[in-house]
Design an enzyme around this catalytic site. Structure first.
Site, short mmCIF file in Angstrom:
data_model
loop_
_atom_site.label_atom_id
_atom_site.label_comp_id
_atom_site.label_asym_id
_atom_site.label_seq_id
_atom_site.Cartn_x
_atom_site.Cartn_y
_atom_site.Cartn_z
N SER A 699 -6.25 -45.66 -32.69
CA SER A 699 -7.26 -44.65 -32.36
C SER A 699 -7.41 -43.57 -33.41
CB SER A 699 -6.92 -44.00 -31.01
OG SER A 699 -5.68 -43.32 -31.07
N LYS A 742 -6.76 -37.50 -23.48
CA LYS A 742 -7.11 -36.96 -24.79
C LYS A 742 -8.12 -35.81 -24.66
CE LYS A 742 -6.29 -41.32 -27.23
NZ LYS A 742 -6.89 -42.44 -28.00
#
Length: 808
Positions: A699, A742
């Site tokens: 990511s 996140k």
């Protein structure tokens, strides 16, 4: 006396310390071995020995306190008896131990102690010959149980080596013991003469037989207990298979002498079978409205989780024989996974039992041990059912993601049968060896991540994500649950301390950075302790302090506002009684009590130069922001990566530099010499701070591209932008996981814009509305869109000339 060939004992003997009796040459004694030294001797010497000499040991009376836990070797008696170990039997009642049957051979004297651990070994000298004792003083049968007084004097008897001295010392003691037994018989109710046997001393002063008069009574009592146990078995409503097995064991128990070690094992097994809740259950409370209110009162937020519990209650109300679901709560620590399991049990009106699985690496903890092993016991599932006493409790399998694996088997594989609704109706524990129905048990597992859970076990559970809390949720949780709990634990009242929501927000943002509320709870506890010190000092003062003294103290400097504000001090408060006024905790008080803030806003400072970008990472502890830094220098075109990176993240870095090199002309990116080949005579160093923490995953791809683009273009990345997404060599942005955690991390850090993959747009629905309002989301499907959103004014791209091939 005829001389014969004497048996010579070894010059070195392992020593067995016993406090149960004194072994004399020619006699036989059964002794229990449970101390670490003695058990190590049995395992190493007797169980593993192959020769006859390995079964000869030295028996020394232990005159020290047998209940002492001291590891030091006690003082040894200098005279002992060499013995032959005839029989070794293991048992687990009341705790793991061995029972030895030893026969005395001859006496010896300790010359020198050679070693103490793992068991004592001594150099000995043989004092008498074995055949002299066996030929002239051969006892007809072994002595029975002697009194404590006989044991006390027997240690003096052991020192007598000559045969004449032994008789002189032994006979008076035996006569005294016999007279005592006669007096004891006279005080008891007379019974049939045939059932009584008295110890008699023959004219030749030899002992013929000693037997306790209470043996028959003990046998009758034991027989009565077995009959009672049989009645309990028949009335326990156990399954037909289990009842058949228990009745078979009862028949064996009736024929078995009580002195056999297997007697205790069999009886323990039957008592466990009786105590198990074969057909005992609690009735569920199925009021949906009451359950909703109870869940809302115990836990704030967690809407998805509470919705699933209410669905189960509703279906259970419509169908009574519904099998219990297998739920797995996955989320960071401190979000309430364990406590919500207890609340579910409270809501349903069921018993609750928690099984900690962290670090378990033996499948026997789940399925139990077979009864053929020494120290065998049932597994934790059956043990938990015995503890709660019903067959439909709520079982919380805590930390299921931290199961281990060893030579003793895989406990995760043993859980497959437990957590399979199609199989657990006939779960078989190795100790029980019969099927037990677990279909009515509501199993709830907790985990921080699903990455370490085996796929087969993960497939059997219904995963419910429990993400971290937002700042607003943490404030509500603190004022609804945490602060009242801390006040009660520290003996404080709301009239003595006040913590405004603004102060709570400062604690959350400046002193904690977590997905849960455990650190927040600890900080609130520290504040309450500091206030408790101040309150206790005020109560011990004979005179009331001046108002100026309230805000000052040597140990604790809580801040109290000077002006009588409504939220801190009443307008009508008496100025002469400041200890009765509540202590208001504000930012100055936080600094005095908790110290300087641990987390300050540093985003804008760290992005004050090119080559720095902010990424978003997921960890088992929740989401976090991650800085990526890059620098370039003259070199040979090498790429250096630091920060404890995993293989996947290293591959993302190589993908990023390859994509930028292939698109350098489009974005007008050059190295220090003006070449579009970014690695021409140039070395690049990528660093991920917090080097002590291992980092991995795909990511960070978009963050690395943005960081390198900033480095080679000389432009600053926007300080309020964070991003996440996997990249391809063609510049596409692929979806990633952990979006909610996140985004919450970006919100905690005060960021305003978040760049996420286009295909992760569906994950935003799980985020609270107030968080979505505070943030601006940019959906990117390619790296061009990422770079345009990461820089102020966009990222200039040179128009690409496309050639069209026309068909003739």
């Amino acid at each position: 006396m005829a001389e014969g060939s004497a048996i010579q004992i070894p010059s070195r003997l392992p020593l067995l310390l016993t406090h149960e009796g004194v072994l004399l040459p020619g006699s036989t004694m059964r002794t229990s071995v449970d101390s670490p030294r003695n058990m190590q001797l049995v395992r190493s010497r007797l169980l593993k020995g192959t020769s006859l000499r390995s079964t000869i040991i030295g028996v020394i009376p232990n005159t020290s306190d047998p209940t002492s836990d001291c590891d030091d070797l006690p003082s040894l008696h200098r005279i002992g008896t060499a013995a032959l170990a005839v029989q070794v039997v293991g048992s687990n009642w009341p705790k793991p131990h061995y029972t030895l049957l030893v026969t005395g051979l001859c006496r010896f004297q300790i010359l020198q102690l050679l070693k103490e651990k793992p068991y004592p070994v001594a150099e000995v000298e043989q004092l008498d010959r074995l055949e002299e004792f066996t030929n002239q003083h051969k006892s007809e049968e072994e002595l029975g149980e002697l009194s404590e007084q006989f044991y006390k004097y027997a240690v003096q008897i052991l020192d007598a080596v000559r045969l004449e001295e032994r008789f002189k010392m032994t006979i008076p003691l035996l006569v005294r013991q016999i007279e005592g037994l006669k007096l004891l018989q006279k005080t008891r109710k007379p019974k049939q003469d045939d059932d009584k046997r008295i110890v008699a001393l023959r004219p030749n002063r030899r002992i013929n037989h000693i037997q306790s008069t209470t043996e028959d009574e003990e046998e009758e009592e034991d027989h009565d207990d077995v009959v009672v146990l049989e009645k309990k078995i028949r009335a326990s409503n156990m399954s037909e298979q289990a009842l058949k097995l228990c009745l078979k064991e009862i028949k064996r128990l009736k024929k078995m002498p009580q002195s056999m070690p297997e007697y205790a094992l069999t009886r323990n097994y039957l008592e466990l079978m009786v105590e198990l809740p074969w057909n005992k259950s609690t009735k569920d409370r199925l009021e949906i409205r009451a359950a909703r209110i109870l869940l809302d009162n115990d836990h704030y937020a967690m809407e998805k989780l509470k919705k699933r519990v209410l669905e189960y209650l509703a279906v259970r109300q419509l169908k009574n024989n519904l099998k219990g679901p297998i739920l797995c709560f996955v989320g960071p620590p401190g979000v309430g996974k364990t406590s919500v399991g207890r609340s579910i049990a409270k809501t349903l009106g069921r018993e609750f039992h928690r099984i900690a699985l962290g670090g378990v690496c033996d499948q026997s903890d789940i399925r139990g041990h077979r009864r053929t092993y020494v120290g065998s016991m049932p597994g934790r599932i059956i043990n938990g059912l015995k503890t709660v006493g019903v067959n439909n409790p709520v079982f919380l399998l805590d930390e299921v993601d931290k199961l281990g694996k060893s030579l003793q088997g895989d406990p995760a594989a043993a859980l497959l049968e437990v957590l399979d609704p199609e199989q657990n109706h006939s779960f078989t524990d190795h100790y029980l060896n019969v099927a037990f129905d677990l279909s009515q048990v509501l199993f709830i597992a907790t985990a921080n991540t699903t990455a370490t859970i085996p796929p087969a076990l993960l497939d059997r559970m219904e995963i419910i994500q429990v993400p971290g809390y937002t700042q607003e949720e943490k404030i509500e949780i603190a004022h609804r649950h945490l602060i009242p709990k801390q006040l009660e634990q520290h003996g404080l009242t709301p009239q003595q301390i006040q913590i405004p929501q603004v102060t709570t927000l400062d604690i959350i943002t400046r002193y904690t950075r977590e997905a849960g509320v455990r650190s927040l709870d600890r900080k609130l506890g520290a504040i309450c302790r500091a206030v408790a010190v101040k309150v206790a000092e005020g109560q011990h003062k004979e005179t009331k302090p001046d108002r100026a003294e309230v805000g000052e103290g040597e140990d604790c400097k809580e801040h109290i506002t000077e002006d009588a504000k409504p939220e801190s001090i009443s307008d009508t408060a008496d100025l002469a009684l400041p200890p009765e006024m509540p202590i208001l905790i504000d930012f100055h008080a936080l600094k005095d009590i908790l110290g300087p803030p641990m987390y300050e806003t540093e985003v804008s400072e760290r992005l004050s130069q090119p080559g720095v970008a902010i990424g978003l990472a997921w960890t088992p502890l929740g989401g976090e922001i991650m800085f990526v830094e890059a620098s370039r220098m003259d070199g040979e075109g090498q790429l250096t990566l630091t920060g404890q990176l995993g293989d996947v993240m290293k591959e993302s870095a190589h993908l990023a530099i390859s994509w930028l090199r292939s698109n350098a002309k489009r974005y007008q990116l050059t190295n220090a010499s003006g070449s579009f080949d970014l690695l021409d005579n140039t070395d690049i160093h990528l660093h991920f701070p917090a080097g002590a923490v291992t980092k991995d995953g795909p990511s960070a791809g978009v963050t690395i591209v943005t960081c390198l683009a900033s480095l080679f273009s000389g432009r600053l990345v926007c300080s309020d932008v964070a991003m996440t997404g996997e990249i391809t060599l063609r510049g596409l942005v692929l979806p990633v996981g952990g979006i909610k955690d996140k985004v919450l991390a970006a919100h905690r850090a005060g960021l305003k814009r978040v760049i996420i993959p286009q295909r992760n747009e569906k994950d935003l629905e799980e985020i609270a509305a107030n968080v979505r309002q505070d943030l601006t989301f940019v959906m990117a499907s390619c790296l061009d869109e990422v770079l345009n959103a990461a820089f102020d004014g966009g990222f200039a791209v040179k128009p690409r000339v496309e050639r069209l091939n026309s068909k003739l």
